[in-house]
Design an enzyme around this catalytic site. Structure first.
Site, PDB file in Angstrom:
ATOM      1  N   VAL A   1       0.828  -1.189  -0.034  1.00  0.00           N
ATOM      2  CA  VAL A   1       0.028   0.118   0.007  1.00  0.00           C
ATOM      3  C   VAL A   1       0.756   1.190   0.001  1.00  0.00           C
ATOM      4  O   VAL A   1       1.732   1.604   0.974  1.00  0.00           O
ATOM      5  CB  VAL A   1      -0.777   0.070   0.962  1.00  0.00           C
ATOM      6  CG1 VAL A   1      -1.747   1.346   1.223  1.00  0.00           C
ATOM      7  CG2 VAL A   1      -1.874  -1.228   1.135  1.00  0.00           C
ATOM      8  N   PRO A   2       1.174   2.028  -1.072  1.00  0.00           N
ATOM      9  CA  PRO A   2       2.265   2.699  -1.250  1.00  0.00           C
ATOM     10  C   PRO A   2       2.032   4.126  -0.764  1.00  0.00           C
ATOM     11  O   PRO A   2       1.981   5.107  -1.398  1.00  0.00           O
ATOM     12  CB  PRO A   2       2.128   2.779  -2.816  1.00  0.00           C
ATOM     13  CG  PRO A   2       0.651   2.640  -3.262  1.00  0.00           C
ATOM     14  CD  PRO A   2       0.186   1.702  -2.368  1.00  0.00           C
ATOM     15  N   CYS A   3       2.173   3.983   0.747  1.00  0.00           N
ATOM     16  CA  CYS A   3       1.986   5.422   1.173  1.00  0.00           C
ATOM     17  C   CYS A   3       3.385   6.288   1.070  1.00  0.00           C
ATOM     18  O   CYS A   3       3.366   7.496   1.264  1.00  0.00           O
ATOM     19  CB  CYS A   3       2.160   5.359   2.795  1.00  0.00           C
ATOM     20  SG  CYS A   3       3.285   4.040   3.573  1.00  0.00           S
ATOM     21  N   HIS A   4       4.267   5.649   0.401  1.00  0.00           N
ATOM     22  CA  HIS A   4       5.468   6.542   0.115  1.00  0.00           C
ATOM     23  C   HIS A   4       5.333   7.390  -1.224  1.00  0.00           C
ATOM     24  O   HIS A   4       5.987   8.301  -1.499  1.00  0.00           O
ATOM     25  CB  HIS A   4       6.794   5.646  -0.059  1.00  0.00           C
ATOM     26  CG  HIS A   4       6.740   4.941  -1.370  1.00  0.00           C
ATOM     27  ND1 HIS A   4       5.853   3.699  -1.443  1.00  0.00           N
ATOM     28  CD2 HIS A   4       7.162   4.838  -2.474  1.00  0.00           C
ATOM     29  CE1 HIS A   4       5.748   3.043  -2.471  1.00  0.00           C
ATOM     30  NE2 HIS A   4       6.581   3.851  -3.302  1.00  0.00           N
TER      31      HIS A   4
END
Length: 191
Positions: A151-154
DNA sequence: ACGCGCGTTCTAA
DNA sequence: TTAGAACGCGCGT
């Protein structure tokens, strides 16, 4: 509970996976993905939590783990894999419903899975998307993301273009933001 | 650089 | 368990 860790090519970072192997479905229930800069932290965590390493005698478990590692390695060597989509094709259950602690966190993290490699969004943009002005709370929801990278929170930046924080669990804030920048650069995102 | 808004977590009753 | 204070991967001024 089991664990596995590896270091992708070109990254000075260990990726650490915590999971259950479910014999009934012959699949992996992914509990958590964490990133560390040195092995000592991993050693400490596996000890205090009494985690066991991959059961290499279990062909199926070993195979899934190998495939997962390859997926990440492909991504970090420039193939730009949609990790969220692809990992779920490998008999890996992300078990999202139990991971998201609140309705709010669910909305925030769910809105992230559509951000593809190389793309970015902002906390503000997420806010308008889910109908909330709680921008700092959105940041906190990202911080509580148990499976970063997947889950690409970056890929969430500040509205003014600054990099913003990342993970926020480590004492070394500079390492975290450098890692965030490194990840985005690898994905070809423009900062 | 400061004040603000707001979900979550911490803390004291 | 529960109110209220404190805390943040931010935003606007």
């Amino acid at each position: 509970m089991s664990y596995y860790h590896f270091k992708p090519p070109g990254l000075q970072t260990y990726i650490f996976l915590k999971y259950y192997y479910q014999n009934s479905t012959k699949s992996i229930l992914l509990q958590e993905l964490t990133m560390f800069k040195d092995k000592n932290e991993i050693l400490r965590i596996t000890k205090t939590n009494q985690l066991k390493p991959v059961d290499s005698s279990n062909k199926n478990e070993q195979q899934i783990i190998d495939n997962v590692e390859k997926l990440f390695n492909d991504h970090f060597s420039g193939k730009l894999v949609d990790l969220f989509t692809e990992i779920q094709k490998l008999k890996v259950d992300l078990d999202l419903k139990t991971k998201y602690k609140s309705e709010f966190a669910f909305k925030v993290l769910e809105s992230l899975v559509n951000i593809k490699p190389g793309e970015t969004t902002s906390y503000y943009e997420i806010g308008t998307q889910i109908g909330s002005k709680a921008y700092r709370a959105i940041g906190n929801a990202c911080k509580s993301n148990p499976i970063p990278l997947i889950v690409p929170c970056h890929r969430v930046l500040k509205k003014n273009g600054e990099i913003g924080g990342f993970m926020g669990k480590n004492s070394d804030i500079e390492w975290e933001t450098n890692l965030k920048r490194e990840l985005l650069t690898l994905e070809g995102a423009k900062l």
